[in-house]
Enzyme design. Structure first.
Site, mmCIF file in Angstrom:
data_model
loop_
_atom_site.group_PDB
_atom_site.id
_atom_site.type_symbol
_atom_site.label_atom_id
_atom_site.label_comp_id
_atom_site.label_asym_id
_atom_site.label_seq_id
_atom_site.Cartn_x
_atom_site.Cartn_y
_atom_site.Cartn_z
ATOM 1 N N ILE A 18 17.827 9.279 99.947
ATOM 2 C CA ILE A 18 17.141 10.331 99.205
ATOM 3 C C ILE A 18 18.054 10.581 98.004
ATOM 4 O O ILE A 18 19.125 11.153 98.138
ATOM 5 C CB ILE A 18 16.959 11.612 100.047
ATOM 6 N N PRO A 19 17.646 10.085 96.827
ATOM 7 C CA PRO A 19 18.574 9.937 95.693
ATOM 8 C C PRO A 19 18.924 11.219 94.937
ATOM 9 O O PRO A 19 18.590 11.399 93.764
ATOM 10 C CB PRO A 19 17.842 8.945 94.796
ATOM 11 N N CYS A 20 19.663 12.091 95.600
ATOM 12 C CA CYS A 20 20.079 13.344 94.963
ATOM 13 C C CYS A 20 21.050 13.104 93.804
ATOM 14 O O CYS A 20 21.186 13.961 92.926
ATOM 15 C CB CYS A 20 20.701 14.279 95.991
ATOM 16 N N HIS A 21 21.675 11.944 93.787
ATOM 17 C CA HIS A 21 22.598 11.624 92.691
ATOM 18 C C HIS A 21 21.864 11.470 91.356
ATOM 19 O O HIS A 21 22.487 11.496 90.307
ATOM 20 C CB HIS A 21 23.395 10.350 93.013
#
Length: 170
Positions: free
Chosen positions: A137-140
């Site tokens: 889950i690409p929170c970056h």
């Protein structure tokens, strides 16, 4: 202590350290970066889970993540995820994060508007920081409105590394 269930995990090595992938009942539930001075899985243990290392149970997810770290453009959407933490609103944020395309960035304000909480970018920032499955889950890929990186649970050096790996424009 009575344990809820056994979560299986396996570490994936990358240029800046390790990330542990954790799976329960066939779904990814946790990903945690190794951090100096911090015991891994502390939150999971506090929730009553037991942990067992198992490379075979996480073989597919490990393979996909290794490809990602080699610079391949991978699609994480086929990896089943289950949230064992979080409020309904935090889960809304995490689901929205999954929609951010590889190599792109969006702002906390953008996510707040997308989930119908336009006046809550700070809430979104806090929810992003609690993301239980970073990278997948690409929170970056979420940055501040002024174009700066903002925060990252594993440290800004890792966030910058991931964005550089994806050749993301900031």
């Amino acid at each position: 202590m009575h344990f809820k269930k056994e979560i299986k995990f396996f570490p994936v090595e990358f240029k800046l350290g390790l990330i542990y992938l954790c799976k329960l009942d066939g779904k990814l539930v946790w990903a945690e970066f190794e951090r100096r001075g911090k015991r891994p899985f502390l939150e999971l243990l506090k929730m009553g889970y037991s942990l067992k290392e198992d490379p075979f149970y996480l073989e597919e997810e490990v393979s996909i993540l290794k490809s990602y770290f080699l610079g391949e453009r991978v699609d994480f959407s086929g990896i089943p995820i289950s949230f064992i933490t979080g409020t309904d609103k935090e889960k809304m944020v995490w689901k929205e994060l999954s929609e951010i395309p590889y190599g792109k960035t969006v702002t906390y304000s953008f996510i707040a508007e997308k989930i119908g909480l336009p006046n809550a970018p700070r809430f979104v920032g806090n929810a992003v920081g609690k993301n239980p499955v970073p990278i997948i889950i690409p929170c970056h890929r979420v940055i501040r409105k002024d174009g700066t990186l903002g925060g990252f649970s594993a440290g800004l050096h890792i966030k910058k590394y991931l964005l550089d790996l994806e050749c993301a424009s900031i």
